[in-house]
Design a protein around this motif. Structure first.
Motif, PDB file in Angstrom:
ATOM      1  N   SER A   1      -3.682   5.002  -2.530  1.00 15.93           N
ATOM      2  CA  SER A   1      -4.441   5.563  -1.411  1.00 15.93           C
ATOM      3  C   SER A   1      -5.887   5.876  -1.787  1.00 15.93           C
ATOM      4  O   SER A   1      -6.810   5.539  -1.053  1.00 15.93           O
ATOM      5  N   THR A   2      -6.056   6.516  -2.945  1.00 15.83           N
ATOM      6  CA  THR A   2      -7.392   6.982  -3.319  1.00 15.83           C
ATOM      7  C   THR A   2      -8.116   6.021  -4.246  1.00 15.83           C
ATOM      8  O   THR A   2      -9.335   6.087  -4.361  1.00 15.83           O
ATOM      9  N   GLY A   3      -7.345   5.177  -4.920  1.00 18.23           N
ATOM     10  CA  GLY A   3      -7.952   4.295  -5.912  1.00 18.23           C
ATOM     11  C   GLY A   3      -8.209   4.974  -7.241  1.00 18.23           C
ATOM     12  O   GLY A   3      -8.754   4.344  -8.155  1.00 18.23           O
ATOM     13  N   ASN A   4      -7.810   6.216  -7.381  1.00 18.77           N
ATOM     14  CA  ASN A   4      -7.975   6.901  -8.666  1.00 18.77           C
ATOM     15  C   ASN A   4      -7.149   6.190  -9.735  1.00 18.77           C
ATOM     16  O   ASN A   4      -6.023   5.763  -9.485  1.00 18.77           O
TER      17      ASN A   4
ATOM     18  N   THR B   1       0.807  -1.220   0.000  1.00 16.39           N
ATOM     19  CA  THR B   1       0.000   0.000   0.000  1.00 16.39           C
ATOM     20  C   THR B   1       0.841   1.270   0.000  1.00 16.39           C
ATOM     21  O   THR B   1       0.294   2.358  -0.146  1.00 16.39           O
ATOM     22  N   ASN B   2       2.145   1.139   0.158  1.00 20.00           N
ATOM     23  CA  ASN B   2       3.011   2.322   0.160  1.00 20.00           C
ATOM     24  C   ASN B   2       3.475   2.726  -1.238  1.00 20.00           C
ATOM     25  O   ASN B   2       4.137   3.764  -1.382  1.00 20.00           O
ATOM     26  N   TYR B   3       3.169   1.913  -2.221  1.00 15.99           N
ATOM     27  CA  TYR B   3       3.731   2.142  -3.549  1.00 15.99           C
ATOM     28  C   TYR B   3       2.661   2.140  -4.641  1.00 15.99           C
ATOM     29  O   TYR B   3       1.683   1.407  -4.571  1.00 15.99           O
ATOM     30  N   TRP B   4       2.964   2.958  -5.674  1.00 19.11           N
ATOM     31  CA  TRP B   4       2.253   2.820  -6.931  1.00 19.11           C
ATOM     32  C   TRP B   4       2.866   1.620  -7.664  1.00 19.11           C
ATOM     33  O   TRP B   4       4.075   1.574  -7.876  1.00 19.11           O
TER      34      TRP B   4
ATOM     35  N   SER C   1      -7.131  -2.385 -11.384  1.00 23.43           N
ATOM     36  CA  SER C   1      -7.648  -2.466 -10.023  1.00 23.43           C
ATOM     37  C   SER C   1      -6.583  -3.111  -9.141  1.00 23.43           C
ATOM     38  O   SER C   1      -5.608  -3.674  -9.643  1.00 23.43           O
ATOM     39  N   ARG C   2      -6.770  -2.973  -7.851  1.00 28.14           N
ATOM     40  CA  ARG C   2      -5.836  -3.607  -6.924  1.00 28.14           C
ATOM     41  C   ARG C   2      -6.590  -4.113  -5.708  1.00 28.14           C
ATOM     42  O   ARG C   2      -7.551  -3.484  -5.278  1.00 28.14           O
ATOM     43  N   ASP C   3      -6.132  -5.240  -5.188  1.00 31.81           N
ATOM     44  CA  ASP C   3      -6.681  -5.797  -3.968  1.00 31.81           C
ATOM     45  C   ASP C   3      -5.576  -5.711  -2.921  1.00 31.81           C
ATOM     46  O   ASP C   3      -4.646  -6.527  -2.918  1.00 31.81           O
TER      47      ASP C   3
ATOM     48  N   LYS D   1      -4.785  -8.707  -0.771  1.00 33.65           N
ATOM     49  CA  LYS D   1      -4.083  -9.816  -1.421  1.00 33.65           C
ATOM     50  C   LYS D   1      -2.756  -9.380  -2.034  1.00 33.65           C
ATOM     51  O   LYS D   1      -2.086 -10.185  -2.682  1.00 33.65           O
ATOM     52  N   ASN D   2      -2.426  -8.106  -1.862  1.00 34.84           N
ATOM     53  CA  ASN D   2      -1.190  -7.580  -2.475  1.00 34.84           C
ATOM     54  C   ASN D   2      -1.137  -7.894  -3.970  1.00 34.84           C
ATOM     55  O   ASN D   2      -0.099  -8.317  -4.499  1.00 34.84           O
ATOM     56  N   THR D   3      -2.230  -7.661  -4.634  1.00 35.20           N
ATOM     57  CA  THR D   3      -2.332  -8.029  -6.044  1.00 35.20           C
ATOM     58  C   THR D   3      -2.910  -6.886  -6.858  1.00 35.20           C
ATOM     59  O   THR D   3      -3.860  -6.226  -6.444  1.00 35.20           O
ATOM     60  N   LEU D   4      -2.318  -6.690  -8.023  1.00 34.05           N
ATOM     61  CA  LEU D   4      -2.751  -5.700  -8.999  1.00 34.05           C
ATOM     62  C   LEU D   4      -3.336  -6.442 -10.191  1.00 34.05           C
ATOM     63  O   LEU D   4      -2.835  -7.517 -10.547  1.00 34.05           O
TER      64      LEU D   4
END
Length: 118
Positions: free
Chosen positions: A54-57, A30-33, A71-73, A76-79
């Motif tokens: 952070s925003t999900g934009n 969650t700390n990274y794009w 999208s990202r979960d 699950k640490n998954t993109l």
């Protein structure tokens, strides 16, 4: 250690769909794009899509806007990258990459090949 593992590529006919996944480990997701880029011999490296952790934009290259959905979960640490209405020009090696700074990438997955052909 940092790992990014893509999956979901393959051969699909024009107009078809694929869903790519990128499983991340070894860092705080969650700390990274984490973004999608693609590479072809003729076009070089092209940024495809990003999602703000952070925003999900979401953000898309013009070439895929309206057809691809990122999208990202975070649990699950998954993109993911849902690719619809695929075109031959989408044929490329797709990578998920960790963005250290804007359009600067410090870790790459191994890539997953997407081939769009009849």
């Amino acid at each position: 250690q940092v790992q990014l593992v893509e999956s979901g590529g393959g051969l699909v006919q024009p107009g078809g769909s694929l869903r790519l996944s990128c499983a991340a480990s070894g860092f705080t997701f969650t700390n990274y794009w984490i973004v999608w880029v693609r590479q072809t011999p003729g076009m070089g490296l092209e940024w495809v899509s990003s999602i703000n952790p952070s925003t999900g934009n979401t953000y898309y290259a013009d070439s895929v806007k309206g057809r691809f959905t990122i999208s990202r979960d975070n649990a699950k640490n998954t993109l993911y990258l849902q690719m619809n209405n695929l075109k031959p020009e989408d044929t490329a090696l797709y990578y998920c990459v960790r963005e250290r700074d804007w359009r600067q990438y410090d870790f790459w997955g191994q890539g997953t090949q997407v081939t769009v052909s009849s």
